[in-house]
Design a protein around this motif. Structure first.
Motif, mmCIF file in Angstrom:
data_model
loop_
_atom_site.group_PDB
_atom_site.id
_atom_site.type_symbol
_atom_site.label_atom_id
_atom_site.label_comp_id
_atom_site.label_asym_id
_atom_site.label_seq_id
_atom_site.Cartn_x
_atom_site.Cartn_y
_atom_site.Cartn_z
ATOM 1 N N GLY A 84 0.815 -1.209 0.014
ATOM 2 C CA GLY A 84 -0.104 0.272 -0.124
ATOM 3 C C GLY A 84 1.118 1.298 -0.031
ATOM 4 N N ARG A 85 1.967 1.169 0.828
ATOM 5 C CA ARG A 85 2.982 2.501 0.848
ATOM 6 C C ARG A 85 3.508 2.499 -0.713
ATOM 7 N N LEU A 86 3.832 1.433 -1.197
ATOM 8 C CA LEU A 86 4.288 1.398 -2.559
ATOM 9 C C LEU A 86 3.572 2.082 -3.561
ATOM 10 N N ALA A 87 2.225 1.758 -3.518
ATOM 11 C CA ALA A 87 1.382 2.344 -4.405
ATOM 12 C C ALA A 87 1.018 3.793 -4.238
ATOM 13 N N ALA A 88 1.137 4.205 -3.076
ATOM 14 C CA ALA A 88 0.677 5.471 -2.511
ATOM 15 C C ALA A 88 2.230 6.357 -3.183
ATOM 16 N N LEU A 89 3.182 5.776 -2.868
ATOM 17 C CA LEU A 89 4.472 6.581 -3.415
ATOM 18 C C LEU A 89 4.393 6.780 -4.861
ATOM 19 N N LEU A 90 4.113 5.624 -5.684
ATOM 20 C CA LEU A 90 3.868 5.735 -7.275
ATOM 21 C C LEU A 90 3.086 6.821 -7.558
ATOM 22 N N LEU A 91 1.937 6.763 -6.910
ATOM 23 C CA LEU A 91 0.941 7.882 -7.299
ATOM 24 C C LEU A 91 1.265 9.144 -7.101
ATOM 25 N N ALA A 92 2.202 9.437 -5.745
ATOM 26 C CA ALA A 92 2.379 10.614 -5.320
ATOM 27 C C ALA A 92 3.549 11.304 -6.241
ATOM 28 N N ARG A 93 4.514 10.460 -6.754
ATOM 29 C CA ARG A 93 5.704 10.899 -7.504
ATOM 30 C C ARG A 93 5.504 10.962 -9.062
ATOM 31 N N ALA A 94 4.357 10.330 -9.537
ATOM 32 C CA ALA A 94 3.952 10.356 -10.812
ATOM 33 C C ALA A 94 4.089 11.590 -11.612
ATOM 34 N N GLU A 95 4.545 11.832 -12.802
ATOM 35 C CA GLU A 95 4.634 12.888 -13.463
ATOM 36 C C GLU A 95 4.250 12.388 -14.803
ATOM 37 N N ALA A 96 3.253 12.855 -15.378
ATOM 38 C CA ALA A 96 2.639 12.431 -16.962
ATOM 39 C C ALA A 96 2.604 10.756 -16.791
ATOM 40 N N GLY A 97 1.996 10.290 -15.549
ATOM 41 C CA GLY A 97 2.139 8.943 -15.434
ATOM 42 C C GLY A 97 3.470 8.091 -15.405
ATOM 43 N N GLU A 98 4.380 8.709 -15.085
ATOM 44 C CA GLU A 98 5.756 8.152 -14.985
ATOM 45 C C GLU A 98 6.341 8.495 -13.785
ATOM 46 N N VAL A 99 7.039 7.548 -13.097
ATOM 47 C CA VAL A 99 8.020 7.777 -12.267
ATOM 48 C C VAL A 99 9.391 7.470 -12.426
ATOM 49 N N ARG A 100 10.322 8.312 -12.682
ATOM 50 C CA ARG A 100 11.569 8.119 -12.951
ATOM 51 C C ARG A 100 12.472 8.104 -11.570
ATOM 52 N N ALA A 101 12.648 6.632 -11.369
ATOM 53 C CA ALA A 101 13.377 6.251 -10.049
ATOM 54 C C ALA A 101 13.598 4.672 -9.993
ATOM 55 N N THR A 102 14.746 4.491 -9.629
ATOM 56 C CA THR A 102 15.418 3.060 -9.702
ATOM 57 C C THR A 102 14.665 2.406 -8.622
#
Length: 219
Positions: A148-166
């Protein structure tokens, strides 16, 4: 016009206090620059004019977890504690991207805290907001499952539907291990929620991720 014109949180300062601050010269700090380490003591109060600073803590084994980020208008709670209470830093900070900073020397910081109620109000308001965020982080880590924390982080950091992170970047932000994050992302991919490439997570089903993040908070 001095740099304080770029800091709305300082707009209420009297002219003499702003003049003393405007005499300080903003500095450019490249991405990746360490700003302090665990065990250091604060030499000044850093104001972020642009960019983002990330503050981390580390376990005895060396695993890192991001505690919070400092962006324009925000403060670093560890710096405030060090300046006011003489406490050493318990974490480390790094410039997450290219930043423009102003470092208020300790002597000037203390003088403004004594003489300028508006500055004192800014510091304590920012400190209170940061402490509330820290309490929320503790609650999330204690009660919310990692997926759940991973899903929340992906949503919070997404820009134009993408998260640029390793995967390691994400693991550090969540206080987990890279291998664990990779397994969860693989599971998300099998469900059709994300696709992954090197250094990139593309969100395919934000609705499913949002339901996971929100449902997990309610557990």
């Amino acid at each position: 016009m001095g740099w304080t014109a770029r800091a709305p949180s300082l707009a209420a300062l009297p002219a003499d206090a702003r003049a003393r601050l405007d005499a300080l010269v903003p500095v450019s700090v490249p991405r990746g620059t360490p700003l302090f380490h665990a065990g250091d003591t604060a030499r000044g109060f850093v104001l972020v004019l642009s960019g983002r600073i990330e503050v981390f803590t580390a376990s005895a084994s060396g695993r890192e977890m991001m505690l919070y980020a400092v962006e324009p208008g925000q403060s670093c709670v560890q710096t405030t504690l060090s300046l006011l209470g003489g406490e050493a830093y318990t974490g480390a900070a790094v410039a997450a991207n290219d930043c423009t900073l102003v470092d208020i020397p300790r002597a000037l910081f203390i003088a403004l805290m004594d003489e300028a109620p508006a500055f004192r109000g800014f510091v304590f308001t920012a400190f209170g907001q940061r402490m509330r965020e820290m309490m929320q982080l503790l609650q999330v880590v204690a009660f919310q499952r990692l997926e759940g924390r991973l899903a929340a982080l992906l949503l919070a950091r997404a820009e134009a539907g993408e998260v640029r992170a390793t995967h390691q970047d994400i693991a550090t932000a969540l206080g987990s291990a890279r291998e664990v994050i990779s397994r969860h992302l693989d599971a998300f991919a099998r469900r059709g929620w994300v696709t992954t490439e090197r250094g990139l997570v593309r969100l395919s089903d934000t609705g499913a991720l949002r339901r996971l993040a929100e449902d997990d908070v309610a557990l």
